[in-house]
Design a protein around this motif. Sequence first.
Motif, mmCIF file in Angstrom:
data_model
loop_
_atom_site.group_PDB
_atom_site.id
_atom_site.type_symbol
_atom_site.label_atom_id
_atom_site.label_comp_id
_atom_site.label_asym_id
_atom_site.label_seq_id
_atom_site.Cartn_x
_atom_site.Cartn_y
_atom_site.Cartn_z
ATOM 1 N N HIS A 223 -5.822 -11.409 -6.273
ATOM 2 C CA HIS A 223 -6.071 -10.088 -5.711
ATOM 3 C C HIS A 223 -4.735 -9.377 -5.465
ATOM 4 N N PRO A 224 -4.551 -8.162 -5.964
ATOM 5 C CA PRO A 224 -3.276 -7.449 -5.793
ATOM 6 C C PRO A 224 -3.032 -7.067 -4.337
ATOM 7 N N ARG A 225 -1.756 -6.989 -3.968
ATOM 8 C CA ARG A 225 -1.397 -6.695 -2.580
ATOM 9 C C ARG A 225 -1.927 -5.339 -2.129
ATOM 10 N N ARG A 226 -1.903 -4.337 -2.996
ATOM 11 C CA ARG A 226 -2.377 -3.022 -2.599
ATOM 12 C C ARG A 226 -3.831 -3.066 -2.171
ATOM 13 N N ARG A 227 -4.653 -3.768 -2.949
ATOM 14 C CA ARG A 227 -6.064 -3.878 -2.606
ATOM 15 C C ARG A 227 -6.275 -4.749 -1.361
ATOM 16 N N LEU A 228 -5.465 -5.813 -1.236
ATOM 17 C CA LEU A 228 -5.558 -6.652 -0.054
ATOM 18 C C LEU A 228 -5.182 -5.885 1.212
ATOM 19 N N ASP A 229 -4.146 -5.065 1.123
ATOM 20 C CA ASP A 229 -3.749 -4.267 2.283
ATOM 21 C C ASP A 229 -4.891 -3.344 2.707
ATOM 22 N N GLU A 230 -5.545 -2.741 1.742
ATOM 23 C CA GLU A 230 -6.669 -1.853 2.039
ATOM 24 C C GLU A 230 -7.819 -2.634 2.676
ATOM 25 N N ALA A 231 -8.144 -3.799 2.120
ATOM 26 C CA ALA A 231 -9.269 -4.590 2.607
ATOM 27 C C ALA A 231 -9.002 -5.149 4.005
ATOM 28 N N PHE A 232 -7.803 -5.668 4.223
ATOM 29 C CA PHE A 232 -7.480 -6.233 5.538
ATOM 30 C C PHE A 232 -7.435 -5.149 6.601
ATOM 31 N N GLY A 233 -6.973 -3.950 6.225
ATOM 32 C CA GLY A 233 -6.988 -2.838 7.181
ATOM 33 C C GLY A 233 -8.407 -2.440 7.547
ATOM 34 N N ALA A 234 -9.291 -2.369 6.558
ATOM 35 C CA ALA A 234 -10.681 -1.985 6.814
ATOM 36 C C ALA A 234 -11.401 -3.034 7.656
#
Length: 261
Positions: A223-234
């Motif tokens: 999983h790319p970091r950009r998508r992980l950052d979005e998911a963990f923030g949500a």
Amino acid sequence: MARSRQHRRSRTLSQNFLTDRATVARFVRAARPDPAGLLLEAGPGKGALTTALAPHCRELRAYEIDPGLVPELRSTLAATPHVRVYERDFVTVSPPREPFAVVGNVPFSRTADIVDWCLRAPSLTDATLITQLEYARKRTGDFGRWSLRTVETWPHVEWRLLGRIGRREFRPVPSVDAGILRVERRPRPLLPAAQLDGYRRLVEAGFTGIGGSLYASLHRAGHPRRRLDEAFGAAGVDRAEIVAFVPPGAWLTLHTVLRRR
């Protein structure tokens, strides 16, 4: 002599018989049996729960593995024809096709096997079980930590701890207290059927522990970091969080965000 043999057999089979009537009544309230429903009991023992549950269901099938207990149990329940006692290991029984519930003061050493049987049974509506307190707390997040088994099954079932039972309410007295664990199948999964395999793969990847944190494990899984950052923030999950401390609800959010294209 017979009593001594029964005691040795109870220890061998990890049997601890519930003796407190108030606790039996509390268990019946927690189980909430359907008066028109089918009830299966795993390990009725001497029948403390069986006799209390019998008036609250249409049919009760009790499966006892200890042959030494079966004759007396059948005699005790002879006046209740809708209750049938089988000399059988519960986990070898084929699940009914009609909706049914499971109850039981289960042998502590067999808890995981019995719970797994319940989770695999397609027509199970719920299971209310007396287990080791530690087991019930681990499965329900009561320690503030969540197990792989709980998280991966969360879309299908809800896990709840409904009470604690002191060890001295059993004979023989076990070395630990017990808990009332309820596993209730959801009328509808929290995710569409087409997403369930993807959710399970995400959970399994997260619980590998590779990298130390959940974020690191999922990144290693592709999983790319950009998508992980979005998911963990949500989901409101810290990037440094260890996997066991992430609650099931947050996993659902992680899955929803990470599957977006």
